[in-house]
Scaffold this motif. Structure first.
Motif, short mmCIF file in Angstrom:
data_model
loop_
_atom_site.label_atom_id
_atom_site.label_comp_id
_atom_site.label_asym_id
_atom_site.label_seq_id
_atom_site.Cartn_x
_atom_site.Cartn_y
_atom_site.Cartn_z
N ALA A 133 -2.48 3.43 12.01
CA ALA A 133 -2.74 2.78 10.64
C ALA A 133 -1.49 2.77 10.04
O ALA A 133 -1.10 1.57 9.17
N ILE A 134 -0.75 3.74 9.83
CA ILE A 134 0.30 3.77 9.12
C ILE A 134 1.74 3.01 9.37
O ILE A 134 2.28 2.19 8.61
N GLU A 135 1.64 2.74 10.84
CA GLU A 135 2.58 1.82 11.26
C GLU A 135 2.41 0.14 10.97
O GLU A 135 3.04 -0.45 10.60
N GLN A 136 0.90 0.10 10.97
CA GLN A 136 0.57 -1.39 10.57
C GLN A 136 0.55 -1.30 8.94
O GLN A 136 0.93 -2.66 8.79
N ARG A 137 0.38 -0.46 8.17
CA ARG A 137 0.83 -0.67 6.87
C ARG A 137 2.26 -0.73 6.58
O ARG A 137 2.58 -1.47 5.63
N LEU A 138 3.05 -0.18 7.31
CA LEU A 138 4.43 -0.36 7.00
C LEU A 138 4.86 -1.75 7.53
O LEU A 138 5.93 -2.20 6.87
N ALA A 139 4.29 -2.29 8.45
CA ALA A 139 4.76 -3.56 8.88
C ALA A 139 4.33 -4.49 8.05
O ALA A 139 5.03 -5.57 7.76
N SER B 84 0.77 -1.20 0.08
CA SER B 84 0.19 0.02 -0.02
C SER B 84 1.00 1.11 -0.06
O SER B 84 1.88 1.33 0.73
N GLY B 85 0.36 2.16 -0.81
CA GLY B 85 1.14 3.68 -0.81
C GLY B 85 2.50 3.49 -1.86
O GLY B 85 2.93 4.59 -1.92
N GLU C 176 11.30 4.12 4.44
CA GLU C 176 11.19 5.71 4.93
C GLU C 176 10.51 6.28 3.85
O GLU C 176 9.48 7.08 4.24
N VAL C 177 10.78 6.16 2.67
CA VAL C 177 10.07 6.75 1.46
C VAL C 177 8.53 6.68 1.41
O VAL C 177 7.58 7.41 1.35
N LEU C 178 8.13 5.15 1.84
CA LEU C 178 6.88 4.68 1.91
C LEU C 178 6.27 5.33 2.94
O LEU C 178 5.07 5.76 3.06
N ARG C 179 6.93 5.49 3.93
CA ARG C 179 6.19 6.27 5.31
C ARG C 179 6.06 7.54 5.15
O ARG C 179 4.87 8.06 5.37
N GLN C 180 6.62 8.47 4.18
CA GLN C 180 6.41 9.65 3.89
C GLN C 180 5.29 9.91 3.07
O GLN C 180 4.56 10.83 3.06
N ARG C 181 5.20 8.84 2.22
CA ARG C 181 4.11 8.96 1.21
C ARG C 181 2.78 8.51 1.85
O ARG C 181 1.70 9.33 1.68
N ARG D 142 -0.43 11.59 2.61
CA ARG D 142 -1.77 11.08 2.07
C ARG D 142 -2.76 11.65 3.01
O ARG D 142 -3.96 12.18 2.69
N ALA D 143 -2.32 11.65 4.42
CA ALA D 143 -3.16 12.23 5.54
C ALA D 143 -4.39 11.35 5.45
O ALA D 143 -5.64 12.18 5.79
N THR D 144 -4.59 10.28 5.13
CA THR D 144 -5.91 9.61 5.17
C THR D 144 -5.91 8.29 6.33
O THR D 144 -6.85 7.68 6.63
N ASP D 145 -4.74 8.07 6.92
CA ASP D 145 -4.58 7.26 8.02
C ASP D 145 -3.92 7.63 9.11
O ASP D 145 -3.31 8.53 9.16
#
Length: 194
Positions: free
Chosen positions: A145-151, A12-13, A129-134, A138-141
């Motif tokens: 939720a972002i940490e879950q998506r990164l994991a 995702s992202g 890290e780039v994915l975290r920034q993206r 987005r400011a949708t999560d």
């Protein structure tokens, strides 16, 4: 002539849907987007057979039992999404190529199912890290939720070697051009050899 299957998967992202939409907007490759099935209710103006194939819980579970999906996933407890074999067959039988925007496990499974008739492309972020920034931009999560998506992304990246091609999306224009070339090369080889 029967169409081929193009599988695009990514965490995702990573820009998977943006790349697919850019290719479809160009219209240079004969590709039809596969309509997914789900057991959720339609939202807003969504139409059965246009946005999704809306199935009841029983219909979806029955389709699973009848091996009617090329792939499916229980995205949330009790909430399923999947690609019907009949949808892939309908598009390819009409002579069009079908493009699937699916999760990485589904992508691996579909490639195994269709073999040389399918091309699997993994879109990879330049780094977590780039994915975290993206995901943050987005400011949708929420932060959680972002940490879950990164994991989940870290886990999904382990599937990259199982795909035919890996494209790093460090520049959207370059990634779109590379995916375009990979697909066109696959389709031209298939005209001669498949």
């Amino acid at each position: 002539m029967k169409g081929k299957i193009i599988i695009i998967s990514a965490p995702s992202g990573t820009g998977k849907s943006t790349i697919i939409n850019a290719l479809l907007d160009r219209g240079e490759i004969d590709m039809k987007f596969s309509i997914s099935a789900t057991n959720r209710q339609p939202r807003g103006e969504e139409v059965h057979g246009v946005n999704y194939y809306f199935l009841s819980d029983d219909e979806f579970r029955s389709a699973i039992a009848q091996d009617a999906f090329v792939e499916y996933e229980e995205v949330y407890p009790g909430r399923f999404y999947g690609t019907l074999k009949s949808e892939v067959e309908r598009i390819t039988a009409e002579g069009h190529n079908v493009i699937l925007d699916i999760d990485v496990k589904g992508g691996v499974n579909v490639k195994k199912l269709y073999g040389e008739d399918a091309l699997s492309i993994f879109i990879q972020p330049p780094g977590l890290e780039v994915l975290r920034q993206r995901l943050t931009s987005r400011a949708t999560d929420s932060a959680e939720a972002i940490e879950q998506r990164l994991a989940k992304a870290e886990y999904e990246l382990s599937f990259a070697p199982e795909f035919d091609r890996v494209v790093v999306n460090d520049s959207l224009d370059r990634a779109v051009a590379e995916v375009d070339t990979v697909i066109k090369n696959f389709l031209s080889v298939c005209v001669e050899e498949c």
